[in-house]
Write a protein that holds these residues in place. Structure first.
Motif, PDB file in Angstrom:
ATOM      1  N   GLN A  29       0.800  -1.230   0.000  1.00 51.70           N
ATOM      2  CA  GLN A  29       0.000   0.000   0.000  1.00 51.70           C
ATOM      3  C   GLN A  29       0.837   1.287   0.000  1.00 51.70           C
ATOM      4  OE1 GLN A  29      -3.696   0.401   0.073  1.00 51.70           O
ATOM      5  NE2 GLN A  29      -3.316  -1.547  -0.942  1.00 51.70           N
ATOM      6  N   CYS A  30       1.920   1.295  -0.756  1.00 52.60           N
ATOM      7  CA  CYS A  30       2.776   2.484  -0.765  1.00 52.60           C
ATOM      8  C   CYS A  30       2.215   3.592  -1.667  1.00 52.60           C
ATOM      9  CB  CYS A  30       4.177   2.116  -1.243  1.00 52.60           C
ATOM     10  SG  CYS A  30       4.233   1.665  -2.983  1.00 52.60           S
ATOM     11  N   SER A  31       1.349   3.212  -2.617  1.00 53.90           N
ATOM     12  CA  SER A  31       0.673   4.172  -3.504  1.00 53.90           C
ATOM     13  C   SER A  31       1.508   4.632  -4.692  1.00 53.90           C
ATOM     14  CB  SER A  31       0.198   5.393  -2.714  1.00 53.90           C
ATOM     15  OG  SER A  31      -1.156   5.603  -2.980  1.00 53.90           O
ATOM     16  N   ARG A  48      -4.294   1.774  -6.226  1.00 54.69           N
ATOM     17  CA  ARG A  48      -3.936   1.335  -4.876  1.00 54.69           C
ATOM     18  C   ARG A  48      -5.151   0.822  -4.108  1.00 54.69           C
ATOM     19  NH1 ARG A  48      -4.819   2.382  -0.062  1.00 54.69           N
ATOM     20  NH2 ARG A  48      -6.080   4.181  -0.658  1.00 54.69           N
ATOM     21  N   LYS A  49      -6.254   1.584  -4.192  1.00 51.21           N
ATOM     22  CA  LYS A  49      -7.411   1.168  -3.394  1.00 51.21           C
ATOM     23  C   LYS A  49      -7.975  -0.171  -3.913  1.00 51.21           C
ATOM     24  CE  LYS A  49     -11.069   4.028  -5.666  1.00 51.21           C
ATOM     25  NZ  LYS A  49     -10.448   4.003  -6.974  1.00 51.21           N
ATOM     26  N   GLU A  50      -7.884  -0.395  -5.221  1.00 52.51           N
ATOM     27  CA  GLU A  50      -8.364  -1.674  -5.761  1.00 52.51           C
ATOM     28  C   GLU A  50      -7.458  -2.829  -5.289  1.00 52.51           C
ATOM     29  OE1 GLU A  50      -8.468   1.168  -7.435  1.00 52.51           O
ATOM     30  OE2 GLU A  50     -10.664   1.222  -7.595  1.00 52.51           O
ATOM     31  N   MET A  51      -6.162  -2.517  -5.130  1.00 51.51           N
ATOM     32  CA  MET A  51      -5.256  -3.552  -4.613  1.00 51.51           C
ATOM     33  C   MET A  51      -5.668  -3.928  -3.189  1.00 51.51           C
ATOM     34  SD  MET A  51      -3.108  -4.501  -6.881  1.00 51.51           S
ATOM     35  CE  MET A  51      -1.724  -5.301  -6.062  1.00 51.51           C
ATOM     36  N   MET A  52      -6.063  -2.934  -2.426  1.00 50.23           N
ATOM     37  CA  MET A  52      -6.501  -3.218  -1.045  1.00 50.23           C
ATOM     38  C   MET A  52      -7.800  -4.032  -1.067  1.00 50.23           C
ATOM     39  SD  MET A  52      -7.488  -0.566   1.944  1.00 50.23           S
ATOM     40  CE  MET A  52      -9.028  -0.167   1.153  1.00 50.23           C
ATOM     41  N   TYR A  53      -8.750  -3.611  -1.901  1.00 50.23           N
ATOM     42  CA  TYR A  53     -10.007  -4.378  -2.003  1.00 50.23           C
ATOM     43  C   TYR A  53      -9.713  -5.832  -2.391  1.00 50.23           C
ATOM     44  CZ  TYR A  53     -12.367   0.232  -2.388  1.00 50.23           C
ATOM     45  OH  TYR A  53     -12.829   1.505  -2.192  1.00 50.23           O
ATOM     46  N   ALA A  54      -8.770  -5.985  -3.331  1.00 49.31           N
ATOM     47  CA  ALA A  54      -8.458  -7.339  -3.814  1.00 49.31           C
ATOM     48  C   ALA A  54      -7.825  -8.170  -2.703  1.00 49.31           C
ATOM     49  CB  ALA A  54      -7.513  -7.257  -5.021  1.00 49.31           C
ATOM     50  N   PRO A  82       7.345  -1.009  -6.366  1.00 48.57           N
ATOM     51  CA  PRO A  82       8.597  -1.434  -5.735  1.00 48.57           C
ATOM     52  C   PRO A  82       8.549  -2.848  -5.165  1.00 48.57           C
ATOM     53  CG  PRO A  82       7.415   0.088  -4.296  1.00 48.57           C
ATOM     54  CD  PRO A  82       6.648   0.030  -5.580  1.00 48.57           C
ATOM     55  N   ARG A  83       7.345  -3.418  -5.079  1.00 52.19           N
ATOM     56  CA  ARG A  83       7.211  -4.742  -4.479  1.00 52.19           C
ATOM     57  C   ARG A  83       6.933  -5.836  -5.508  1.00 52.19           C
ATOM     58  NH1 ARG A  83       7.974  -7.083   0.113  1.00 52.19           N
ATOM     59  NH2 ARG A  83       5.836  -7.847   0.338  1.00 52.19           N
TER      60      ARG A  83
END
Ligand code: SF4
Ligand code: SF4
Length: 377
Positions: A29-31, A48-54, A82-83
């Motif tokens: 979640q670095c954005s 980013r927010k979709e990555m969190m939802y996923a 970066p990840r």
């Protein structure tokens, strides 16, 4: 602050992972992805927010989320993450599940999306045309008891489009259109429900026209950095589909209004349009494939969802050229090439609202919705 209870759907997480989003758990979640994405609107940007939802398996937040469709899969975010969480590929996997969610016949979505069912994907049209093409070619092929022989070596090689083929393709087109309309309606309702009390802009026709302009100019793709070449491949494909559709309708007009069923001379304007479209189609496919391999390190190689679609469109191009070349050379195997060509074309048409091709319908819907709700100007 109001408390919100989150109920993760772990099966949905597993589905995303199985669909090509296996890297999603690496996200911290670095954005960075949201910062580098040039396609996202400024307000509540993605991905980013979709990555969190996923990660949390928040299916309701994702399957009818216009942002997953506003993403143009340019892979800038994937290149800079970066990840190595590959947000572009995760969103691609979510889009696949969104298609399944809104589909009129979920079995069709499964057949084209599940690698284990690839045999069924091809078996259906192979059997369909194997049964129907020779029978309805009777009047053209001077049929006797050697059905298979005639199927692959018709007496008159240009007589390739008997009535039954038009019937099969006509009914398939009706099925595809109904499927696409159902999916668009479901996606629109889902986006509306998710948007809640967001006010709409009012002029839906204007929103559709301005979205169409953006699509035909491919101006969103021009905002991408890593995959710049993809814009041209994609653009050529879009215009080749338009050209091939127009020439197909043109051929029907020749056939039904003027009783002119071919073979068409190479100087006929309809034939010229279809050949120019075919060249654009081939150039588009070559650019997309080249770009896919050239950018694999930064953008990823894509999933089965991408590759089965590329296989079908490449199959159309390859068998179309082969059939034409063999026909010009008056080689009877041209009919076998044409048979395979028909199989590939049917696959594209029948599964258009269920395969990767569906992004044409659903991204357009999301773009119109984004304008209509003032999310994008
Ligand atoms: S996907 Fe990558 S860039 Fe985006 S928030 Fe997660 S770790 Fe950061
Ligand atoms: S793939 Fe491109 S458009 Fe999609 S979220 Fe990433 S940077 Fe944005």
């Amino acid at each position: 602050m109001a408390e919100q209870v989150i109920s993760p759907d772990l099966n949905f997480v597993k589905d995303i992972i199985a669909s090509g989003g296996e890297s999603l758990k690496k996200c911290y979640q670095c954005s960075t992805c949201t910062v580098v994405c040039n396609v996202t609107p400024d307000d509540k940007p993605f991905p980013r927010k979709e990555m969190m939802y996923a990660q949390w398996g928040m299916k309701d937040k994702l399957v009818s989320n216009p942002d997953i469709w506003l993403c143009h899969q340019c892979s800038d975010c994937t290149a800079y993450c970066p990840r190595g969480a590959k947000p572009g590929e995760v969103l691609n996997a979510v889009r696949k599940l969104s298609i399944r969610h809104v589909s009129m016949v979920p079995l069709f979505a499964r057949i084209v999306q599940d690698p284990k069912l690839i045999w069924l994907l091809f078996a259906i049209p192979i059997a369909l045309f194997f049964v129907f093409m020779p029978h309805k070619s009777l009047e053209f092929i001077r049929f006797d008891d050697k059905m298979v022989y005639h199927m692959f070596a018709p007496a008159e090689p240009h007589m390739y489009a008997p009535f039954v083929l038009k019937m099969i393709f006509g009914l398939t087109a009706v099925f595809s259109i109904l499927s696409a309309l159902t999916g668009i309606k479901r996606l629109w309702s889902g986006m509306k429900a998710q948007a809640g009390d967001v006010k709409s802009g009012g002029n839906l026709t204007g929103d559709i026209i301005s979205s169409a302009k953006t699509i035909f100019a491919h101006s969103k793709f021009a905002d991408c950095n890593v995959n710049r070449l993809r814009q041209w491949g994609h653009l050529l494909l879009v215009y080749s589909f338009v050209g091939l559709s127009i020439s197909g309708i043109w051929a029907l007009i020749y056939s039904y209004l003027f009783n002119f069923t071919g073979p068409y001379p190479f100087t006929d304007p309809m034939k010229l349009l279809s050949q120019a479209s075919m060249l654009a189609f081939i150039a588009g496919i070559v650019i997309i494939l080249y770009n896919r391999f050239a950018q694999a390190g930064k953008a990823g190689m894509g999933s089965y969802f991408d590759w089965i679609f590329l296989t079908i469109v490449s199959g159309i191009g390859a068998t179309g050229i082969l059939a034409l070349a063999l026909r010009l050379a008056n080689v009877s195997a041209g009919y076998a090439a044409f048979y395979l060509h028909v199989v590939f074309v049917w696959l594209l048409l029948a599964y258009a609202p269920y395969s990767k091709f569906a992004h044409l319908f659903y991204r357009t819907t999301a773009m119109v919705f984004a304008r209509h709700t003032n999310r994008e100007s």
